[in-house]
Every structure is written in C-alpha cells, then in structure tokens.
Design a protein around this motif. Structure first.
Motif, PDB file in Angstrom:
ATOM      1  N   UNK A   1       0.863  -1.169   0.000  1.00 56.64           N
ATOM      2  CA  UNK A   1       0.000   0.000   0.000  1.00 56.64           C
ATOM      3  C   UNK A   1       0.912   1.235   0.000  1.00 56.64           C
ATOM      4  N   UNK A   2       0.896   1.984  -1.106  1.00 59.70           N
ATOM      5  CA  UNK A   2       1.664   3.229  -1.178  1.00 59.70           C
ATOM      6  C   UNK A   2       0.808   4.353  -0.605  1.00 59.70           C
ATOM      7  N   UNK A   3       1.364   5.085   0.350  1.00 59.04           N
ATOM      8  CA  UNK A   3       0.601   6.112   1.064  1.00 59.04           C
ATOM      9  C   UNK A   3       1.394   7.415   1.068  1.00 59.04           C
ATOM     10  N   UNK A   4       0.728   8.516   0.734  1.00 55.64           N
ATOM     11  CA  UNK A   4       1.379   9.819   0.848  1.00 55.64           C
ATOM     12  C   UNK A   4       0.695  10.631   1.943  1.00 55.64           C
ATOM     13  N   UNK A   5       1.511  11.409   2.674  1.00 57.81           N
ATOM     14  CA  UNK A   5       0.986  12.159   3.811  1.00 57.81           C
ATOM     15  C   UNK A   5       1.843  13.400   4.018  1.00 57.81           C
ATOM     16  N   UNK A   6       1.396  14.280   4.873  1.00 57.02           N
ATOM     17  CA  UNK A   6       2.150  15.481   5.228  1.00 57.02           C
ATOM     18  C   UNK A   6       2.842  15.263   6.567  1.00 57.02           C
ATOM     19  N   UNK A   7       4.127  15.632   6.650  1.00 58.76           N
ATOM     20  CA  UNK A   7       4.823  15.497   7.927  1.00 58.76           C
ATOM     21  C   UNK A   7       4.556  16.719   8.809  1.00 58.76           C
TER      22      UNK A   7
ATOM     23  N   UNK B   1       5.352   3.182   2.648  1.00 56.62           N
ATOM     24  CA  UNK B   1       4.771   1.919   2.182  1.00 56.62           C
ATOM     25  C   UNK B   1       4.333   1.087   3.391  1.00 56.62           C
ATOM     26  N   UNK B   2       3.133   0.549   3.303  1.00 53.85           N
ATOM     27  CA  UNK B   2       2.679  -0.448   4.269  1.00 53.85           C
ATOM     28  C   UNK B   2       2.659  -1.779   3.528  1.00 53.85           C
TER      29      UNK B   2
END
Length: 579
Positions: free
Chosen positions: A102-108, A117-118
């Motif tokens: 599972x490719x995941x994009x987020x804000x730090x 990646x999960x």
C-alpha cells in the motif's frame, strides 16, 4: 485452500478499484497481530481488515468494526502519527507473491509531502505487516524478527526491507516455455507438486486444476510426459495465468454440504463433486468462507456432547440389532421340530424300546427323513420334547421379530438425529436437538426454573417458479412442518430409505410446475444422508396422504402410495430466504 498468490492478485485488484485515492481516517489494532484501517473515498467509507496471525493471515474489505483496546499498542500509535489522514496512492503485488504494497502519501510535521509503504505479507507463520519509508528502510513492523529468530531476514527498525528468495521460484507471469518445462523437469516429484514448488504464488489446488484442464495425470512425473504433452501443459498454464493478468476473476466458494470446503479467485473445474457459489468480490468470499468455517467449527465443538450421546446410543443399538439377528437366525429350524413331533406321533407306535432314531416318510415333502431320538424316553416323550422345542423357538421368533423392528426403528431415529446435527447451523438448532433427545429419554432433563426458549426455525427456499419450500432441520421441525404447518394439498418430499429432512412445498391449491418438483427433490436429497450422490431417489406425495402411526417417534411417518423421482443434490441455484 491456501491464501495463494492468485487470491492476493484478486484482493489487489479489488483494493485498487476501491481504496486508491481514499484517505485513512482511522487506524486501530484490535489484536496484537491485526490492523483495521478505516478509509474514506469516492465510494464512501470502507474498512480494511489485515491479520498477520500465524494460524490465519488474512486481508479483505469488511463492513464490520472490532473493539479496540483502551490503550493503543505502539505500532498502532506509530501508524497514526505517520499516515493518519494519509492518502492511498497505489496498491501493488510484486510478481505473484503473497505480498501487498500500500503506497501512502501524507504530510509530515513541517507540512511537507512524504511517501511511505505499508507492506502486508500473507505467508503463514511468517506473516507480517511492515511499515517502510520510500527507500525501503523498515520504520517498524507489527512483528519483530531478530537474527536469532530467522537467519534468512531480520525485520527490525532501521533494516532494509527485501523479499527473501529461499525457494528460487519462477515468476509465473513471465516464465517462458523453456523456464517452465526445465523447472518442473528438475523436480523428481509429481507434476502438480513440481508446478507449485517451482512457481511463485501457485497453490496445490491450482496446480491440480492446471493438470486437470490439460488432461494430464497429476500423479505422474514430468519425465513421464512427452515433449508435446509438456508443451500443451505449458500452454494451459499460460491460459490460466492470462486470466490472472487480465483480472478475469470469479470469486467462488465450493461447499461440501453446509460446510465451505474450498475457495478460489478463479474457477476450479475439478471440484465437480462440490456445490459452488459465486460472489461479487474476493473480500466477500474471504469473509464468508472464514466466518462460516469458524461458525461451523464452533457449532461442531458445541455439538460434541450431543454427538457423543447419539453415537453411543447408535453403537449400542447396532450391537443389539446384530445380536438379535443372530438369535433370530437360530429359530429358522423351528418348524422342523414341529414336523419331528408329528411324525413321531404318527409312526412311533411300532418303535422298539431304546431306539435311537426313527426313519419315516415326511408326508409334507414325500421324502424319507431320519429323526434322532432319546433312547431313554418313550416315543410320546420324544414327541413332546420336540413340540416343546418348537414352541420355545416360536415364542422366541415372535418376540425377537418385534424387538428387532423396535431396534431398527431406534437406529433409524438416531441416524435422523445424527443427520440433524450435520445440518445444524447455529446454537438454536442444537438447543432444539437437545430438547428432542431429552423428550426421547436419551438425555436426562435437569430440573431448573429457567426454561430454554427454542427459536430455531425451518429453512425457507423459494422455487424458480415462486413457490415457498420449507426444510425441517430436525425431527421436531419435521413433525411441525408436516402435521401442523402444511395443508392437505401441499406437497411432501423425503429421500427414500435414508435419514433426512421433510420438505414441504406450499402449493396454494395450484398444480406445481415440473421445475418446482425437481427443486424440492434436490432439497430433500441435499438435506439427507445421501447428500453429494449423483442420483438420489426421492419419494413425494401430497401431505394429506402422509400419516403418523400412534406412539411413533417425532418425524416418523408412513405413506402407502407415492410418486418417485431420481435427482442430484445440487441446490446452488435455489434461492434461500433468510427469515
């Protein structure tokens, strides 16, 4: 059925369609080795259940929630910190491995866009959920694997993630004919085993299916096959893999009776002895398969005491039946003693005192016979001795004939209860069977103030022509259906000479179509001990001709004129109504 690479491919296709673009709104860890992600997307809210359990690793979409612990575990808190509110950008499967990315994009914290990646590994006891950065470095995992635990790969924070290649298997999506043939030729084992031990993500069931479709005996070795047959086998293999490549999945569960036997993302045609049911999604298959298996396992465990009671009583009655049958066989010569007595009375007047035998003409058969005598007794006493033997064996024969019939009825009744236990679906069904065993005296009733409420109901189906069909789950329901619920012009069905359910078709005064008769017959066949047979003989008759003898056990009926049909026990196309 193994959770193989083809099943994972079907899951990936479903997750791609459903989750990509969605945002992770909640992250929960119900158990030490489980995650439950709530994702909001264009199709509304979805829940993704992931289990890295060593005994039952799973991943599927579900509508069900699970309670979480009061304090979230560390791995859950880490995921919430990094990807809570993150967006799923891609779902992928490397090769045909049992692995999902599972490719995941987020804000730090600084508001910069980051990618993580999960990785979910569905690999039996080695299953894991691993959280990595974009470069493949492990941030954390739901299970830590140290060098002491595995010499192949460490799964620890700070280590690089990689897929261990311990089996040197080929990628079935890209394997050439030469690679495929040389791989199975290198394995000195059966063809099916050579296929699944040489190709990534192929389970034994799928290997058997490929051999079956190719018309190849899976128990042979690759060296037993000609070059042309090996080429044909490879072509069939590529046809099967093409369905995986194109995503032409047909999620199906194969049932053996009420129990789900196997599941598959693609058709398994060599399971022709099982009843199949197709589903809309692979998640629905996985949820249904494992929840039903768990339910049936739990029901089977809860019914163990009842099964023990029934089995013990059956064994006792079968032994009694065998003993009574042997004793009955010993009375077969009783009429001979009567004839002996009559012939002695007729011809014994001229016997010499102390004679040991009498030779005389048997006027019943016109044949000469020799009758043994007791030399210490007179002819009259010898005759009376034979008459006494005859009368004793006659009384024994009459008593045993009645007892054998009673024992046979008890065996038939107990077998019907055993069949009811086989088709029990829930605890309410078991409670009704237990009540029946108490009424019949096989279980002692406990005197308690609390009365058990019986809520089990007959099964309800609707024929293709719209007629209601009801199936009793046990003898009490059979009795209720036949003698209280059914009207005189309704139709009654039962497997001939086998323990099974009563099936009632509500006719509403109509003349039933042939198709409805056939479907009711299939139900009677399926819910009997003859389930699974290609041909089951079914008796059917209007309910008004079915009678219950005085004093008969629940569910026991008699009828003297009936119709018969021979049918299979496939009920997969009959609509089941969940009342």
């Amino acid at each position: 059925m193994a959770f193989d690479g083809i099943t994972v491919a079907a899951v990936v296709q479903e997750l791609e369609h459903t989750l990509v673009g969605g945002r992770i709104s909640k992250i929960a860890q119900p158990e030490n080795d489980e995650l439950l992600l709530t994702i909001k997307g264009n199709e509304g809210q979805k829940r993704l259940y992931i289990s890295a359990s060593a005994s039952l690793p799973l991943i599927y979409l579900t509508n069900e929630n699970k309670p979480s612990p009061m304090t979230a575990p560390g791995f859950c808190m880490l995921l919430r910190k990094h990807i809570g509110g993150g967006r799923i950008t891609a779902v992928s499967q490397p090769s045909l491995e049992r692995i999902i990315h599972l490719d995941i994009e987020h804000l730090d914290e600084m508001g910069d866009l980051c990618r993580k990646k999960l990785i979910i590994e569905i690999m039996g006891k080695h299953s894991n959920i691993i959280f990595c950065d974009l470069n493949g470095r492990i941030i954390d995992s739901i299970k830590h694997v140290s060098a002491q635990m595995s010499s192949v790969r460490e799964v620890l924070p700070g280590r690089d993630y990689f897929i261990p290649d311990t089996m040197s298997k080929k990628n079935p999506m890209t394997a050439t004919q030469e690679e495929f043939i040389s791989a199975i030729l290198a394995k000195p084992m059966t063809i099916s085993k050579a296929i699944y031990s040489s190709m990534t993500g192929i389970s034994p069931v799928i290997a058997e299916e490929i051999c079956y479709l190719a018309g190849v005996d899976s128990s042979m070795t690759a060296h037993d096959l000609s070059e042309d047959v090996l080429t044909h086998l490879y072509r069939q293999f590529t046809y099967y893999m093409e369905d995986v490549r194109q995503g032409n999945f047909h999620p199906t569960i194969y049932y053996n009776g009420n129990a789900p036997k196997e599941f598959s993302a693609l058709p398994v045609t060599h399971f022709n002895e099982y009843t199949k049911k197709e589903f809309f999604s692979i998640s629905e298959v996985l949820y249904t398969y494992y929840s039903t298996r768990n339910t049936l396992t739990r029901i089977h465990q809860k019914s163990a005491d009842l099964r023990h009671v029934v089995q013990t009583a059956l064994e006792r009655n079968r032994k009694k039946y065998d003993l009574q049958s042997k004793q009955l066989k010993g009375t077969e010569k009783r009429d001979k003693y009567k004839v002996y007595g009559e012939l002695i009375n007729t011809y014994g007047y001229n016997l010499e005192p102390g004679s040991k035998e009498l030779t005389a003409l048997n006027y019943y058969t016109n044949e000469e016979i020799t009758i043994p005598l007791d030399p210490t007794q007179t002819p009259g006493e010898n005759a009376q001795r034979y008459f006494a033997k005859y009368n004793k064996q006659k009384r024994t024969f009459e008593a045993l004939t009645e007892l054998i019939q009673e024992t046979a009825d008890d065996i038939q009744y107990l077998e019907s209860i055993s069949n009811a236990l086989d088709i029990a679906l829930n605890e309410a069904d078991l409670a009704q069977i237990k009540e029946e065993l108490m009424q019949s005296g096989y279980i002692r009733r406990k005197h308690t103030k609390k009365k058990v409420k019986l809520t089990s109901k007959p099964m309800h189906y609707i024929s293709s022509d719209g007629y209601d069909m009801y199936v009793g789950k046990n003898n009490l329901q059979n009795e209720e259906l036949t003698f209280s619920f059914a009207n005189g012009n309704d139709w009654w069905f039962h497997a001939k000479g086998a323990p099974g359910s009563h099936v009632i078709v509500k006719s509403g005064g109509d003349e039933l179509p042939d198709r409805t008769f056939e479907e009711a017959g299939r139900l009677a066949a399926y819910y009997s001990k003859n389930r699974g047979a290609d041909k089951v003989e079914i008796d059917y008759i209007q309910k008004k001709h079915v009678k219950k003898p005085n004093g008969a056990k629940p569910g026991f009926v008699v009828y003297y004129t009936n119709y018969s049909l021979v049918i299979d026990s496939d009920i997969s196309n009959i609509k089941n109504v969940q009342d």
